[in-house]
Design an enzyme around this catalytic site. Sequence first.
Site, PDB file in Angstrom:
ATOM      1  N   ASP A   1      -7.958  -5.322  -0.047  1.00 13.19           N
ATOM      2  CA  ASP A   1      -8.479  -6.130  -1.149  1.00 13.19           C
ATOM      3  C   ASP A   1      -8.075  -7.598  -1.078  1.00 13.19           C
ATOM      4  OD1 ASP A   1      -9.931  -4.184  -2.423  1.00 13.19           O
ATOM      5  OD2 ASP A   1      -8.165  -3.364  -3.403  1.00 13.19           O
TER       6      ASP A   1
ATOM      7  N   HIS B   1       0.849  -1.183   0.000  1.00 14.85           N
ATOM      8  CA  HIS B   1       0.000   0.000   0.000  1.00 14.85           C
ATOM      9  C   HIS B   1       0.885   1.233   0.000  1.00 14.85           C
ATOM     10  CE1 HIS B   1      -3.169   2.805   1.071  1.00 14.85           C
ATOM     11  NE2 HIS B   1      -3.983   1.879   0.600  1.00 14.85           N
TER      12      HIS B   1
HETATM   13  N1  CMC Z   1       4.292  -7.577  -4.821  1.00 11.22           N
HETATM   14  C1  CMC Z   1       5.633  -7.547  -4.947  1.00 11.22           C
HETATM   15  N2  CMC Z   1       6.402  -6.437  -4.800  1.00 11.22           N
HETATM   16  C2  CMC Z   1       5.757  -5.298  -4.507  1.00 11.22           C
HETATM   17  C3  CMC Z   1       4.351  -5.250  -4.356  1.00 11.22           C
HETATM   18  C4  CMC Z   1       3.632  -6.444  -4.523  1.00 11.22           C
HETATM   19  N3  CMC Z   1       2.299  -6.447  -4.385  1.00 11.22           N
HETATM   20  N4  CMC Z   1       3.975  -3.976  -4.075  1.00 11.22           N
HETATM   21  C5  CMC Z   1       5.106  -3.252  -4.040  1.00 11.22           C
HETATM   22  N5  CMC Z   1       6.183  -4.052  -4.305  1.00 11.22           N
HETATM   23  C6  CMC Z   1       7.591  -3.615  -4.316  1.00 11.22           C
HETATM   24  C7  CMC Z   1       7.892  -2.822  -5.590  1.00 11.22           C
HETATM   25  O1  CMC Z   1       8.370  -3.663  -6.618  1.00 11.22           O
HETATM   26  C8  CMC Z   1       8.913  -1.840  -5.103  1.00 11.22           C
HETATM   27  O2  CMC Z   1      10.153  -2.524  -5.041  1.00 11.22           O
HETATM   28  P1  CMC Z   1      11.544  -1.722  -5.323  1.00 11.22           P
HETATM   29  O3  CMC Z   1      11.639  -0.693  -4.217  1.00 11.22           O
HETATM   30  O4  CMC Z   1      12.579  -2.775  -5.245  1.00 11.22           O
HETATM   31  O5  CMC Z   1      11.392  -1.086  -6.669  1.00 11.22           O
HETATM   32  C9  CMC Z   1       8.498  -1.533  -3.658  1.00 11.22           C
HETATM   33  O6  CMC Z   1       7.771  -2.700  -3.227  1.00 11.22           O
HETATM   34  C10 CMC Z   1       7.626  -0.296  -3.522  1.00 11.22           C
HETATM   35  O7  CMC Z   1       6.507  -0.431  -4.421  1.00 11.22           O
HETATM   36  P2  CMC Z   1       5.905   0.746  -5.266  1.00 11.22           P
HETATM   37  O8  CMC Z   1       5.128   0.171  -6.404  1.00 11.22           O
HETATM   38  O9  CMC Z   1       6.964   1.744  -5.581  1.00 11.22           O
HETATM   39  O10 CMC Z   1       4.931   1.385  -4.168  1.00 11.22           O
HETATM   40  P3  CMC Z   1       3.708   2.305  -4.458  1.00 11.22           P
HETATM   41  O11 CMC Z   1       3.414   2.999  -3.188  1.00 11.22           O
HETATM   42  O12 CMC Z   1       3.941   3.129  -5.688  1.00 11.22           O
HETATM   43  O13 CMC Z   1       2.536   1.270  -4.833  1.00 11.22           O
HETATM   44  C11 CMC Z   1       0.763  -0.269  -4.661  1.00 11.22           C
HETATM   45  C12 CMC Z   1       1.559   0.824  -3.954  1.00 11.22           C
HETATM   46  C13 CMC Z   1      -0.491  -0.581  -3.819  1.00 11.22           C
HETATM   47  C14 CMC Z   1       0.283   0.240  -6.023  1.00 11.22           C
HETATM   48  C15 CMC Z   1       1.632  -1.538  -4.818  1.00 11.22           C
HETATM   49  O14 CMC Z   1       2.003  -2.026  -3.552  1.00 11.22           O
HETATM   50  C16 CMC Z   1       0.945  -2.625  -5.638  1.00 11.22           C
HETATM   51  O15 CMC Z   1       1.035  -2.629  -6.863  1.00 11.22           O
HETATM   52  N6  CMC Z   1       0.237  -3.602  -4.936  1.00 11.22           N
HETATM   53  C17 CMC Z   1      -0.542  -4.603  -5.642  1.00 11.22           C
HETATM   54  C18 CMC Z   1      -1.865  -4.004  -6.100  1.00 11.22           C
HETATM   55  C19 CMC Z   1      -2.834  -3.815  -4.957  1.00 11.22           C
HETATM   56  O16 CMC Z   1      -3.038  -4.688  -4.136  1.00 11.22           O
HETATM   57  N7  CMC Z   1      -3.478  -2.630  -4.946  1.00 11.22           N
HETATM   58  C20 CMC Z   1      -4.539  -2.312  -3.968  1.00 11.22           C
HETATM   59  C21 CMC Z   1      -4.147  -1.251  -3.014  1.00 11.22           C
HETATM   60  S1  CMC Z   1      -5.300  -1.159  -1.624  1.00 11.22           S
HETATM   61  C22 CMC Z   1      -6.800  -0.637  -2.317  1.00 11.22           C
HETATM   62  C23 CMC Z   1      -6.786   0.793  -2.595  1.00 11.22           C
HETATM   63  O17 CMC Z   1      -7.110   1.577  -1.676  1.00 11.22           O
HETATM   64  O18 CMC Z   1      -6.466   1.190  -3.741  1.00 11.22           O
END
Ligand code: CMC
Length: 428
Positions: free
Chosen positions: A364, A307
């Site tokens: 989720d 998240h």
């Molecule tokens: N599985 C594996 N690695 C992950 C995941 C995951 N689900 N989420 C983040 N990472 C890693 C990512 O690769 C990155 O690694 P590095 O620092 O080595 O590049 C690090 O963790 C930080 O991730 P980010 O994508 O830069 O973080 P963000 O804050 O931009 O993204 C997120 C947050 C929710 C989009 C992301 O965690 C994600 O894609 N999760 C899966 C989709 C999901 O479950 N979304 C629902 C969110 S809750 C409902 C809502 O309110 O929207």
Amino acid sequence: MAKKAELHIDGEIIELPVITGTENETAIDISRLRAETGVITLDKGFKNTGSTQSGITFLDGEKGILRYRGYAIEELAEESSFLEVAFLLIYGELPTSEDLAAFEKEISEHTLVHEDVRSILDGFPSKAHPMGVLSSLVSSLTAFYPKSLDPNRSVEEINGTIIRSIAKLPTLAAWSFKNRMRQPVIYPDNSLGYCENFIRMMFSLPTLNYEVNPVVASALNKLLILHADHEQNCSASTVRIVGSSHASLYASVSAGIAALWGPLHGGANQAVIEMLEQIKDDGGDVDKYVAKAKDRSDSFRLMGFGHRVYKSFDPRATIIKKAADEVLGQLGVEDPVLDIAKKLEQVALNDEYFKVKGLYPNVDFYSGIIYRAIGIPTDMFTVMFALGRLPGWIAQWKEMRENGEPIGRPRQIYTGATERKYVPIEKR
Ligand code: CMC
């Protein structure tokens, strides 16, 4: 003494005011920065940027705290009703029993949509994703309520639009499902509660004497409360930014639905079940998928994990996990993907990669398992999220309008070609 921050640019020192919120979060106020220095800030994805000052929802991602207007999500999910929470979010205070009764009555009197909406619905192919259908139908309400196009009308008229949105969204959502099933639509029954009415419109048929199961209604009530607001997330920010151009509430909510649709936001609930199904069909080897999620050369991510704000745990996920066990038990449903989800959670929670990056199950991860148990098909999951999030979008839109916020218009750092001479096509 008021705190100040100093910025040093090219030997010049700029003093910037520091703002502190009621929960002591701190921001450097850069609103005069460009006017005074010609410089802007750059923050892709707004990871460090506050877009507004808001009194609706407080979230502490490190401590796993979520409160609507000061009330803990745990207490609201346990003891309140979705419409009570909607009232709280939109009007700022908990309703008295008279307030709530009047609010519920008003909503129940506006659940019907104009008959012509059915012709719009009939135009969609049955394979249309219900989120696309819902976003279009919400936008179409502007055609039936043209006065709503002007968000500067009286408080009473704006309130009428707010009531109509809450009243009609369940009807439009259930009808988007009926379109997909190519079943006749079911009209609302105003004698039923909000959740009961929606469930009946989803699952009843003209040939059925349908009784709503109270276990299903209570599970839905809880899920909707847990999704009701989440401060400046992607869809709420979309609603605020669309509304900031003085677009109508219906148009802004329609845009919010589109923003919610993506798998990184609300669409994750659909993606989680698809992922769990894939793992099950592939023999249930959880370790293999955890390894894939950690592999930088593999685009696979554990959906329902991670998240932007929560870095220790998502309090909504804790409540939903418990509710999933209870609801499946009460309904006597056994779902093999629940076991896979729990195994996956355990493996990931004990894995260094996930621990170091602060990746935990989010709202989720378990919500889809409950939706499935209560009979909601996978591609309707995000519609359920939209139904829950509506009061939050309305509260965010209303607050933005009442604060008289300016049009949302980020700047950029241009990285394209510098000026070049145009050459007519025959000379190129
Ligand atoms: N599985 C594996 N690695 C992950 C995941 C995951 N689900 N989420 C983040 N990472 C890693 C990512 O690769 C990155 O690694 P590095 O620092 O080595 O590049 C690090 O963790 C930080 O991730 P980010 O994508 O830069 O973080 P963000 O804050 O931009 O993204 C997120 C947050 C929710 C989009 C992301 O965690 C994600 O894609 N999760 C899966 C989709 C999901 O479950 N979304 C629902 C969110 S809750 C409902 C809502 O309110 O929207």
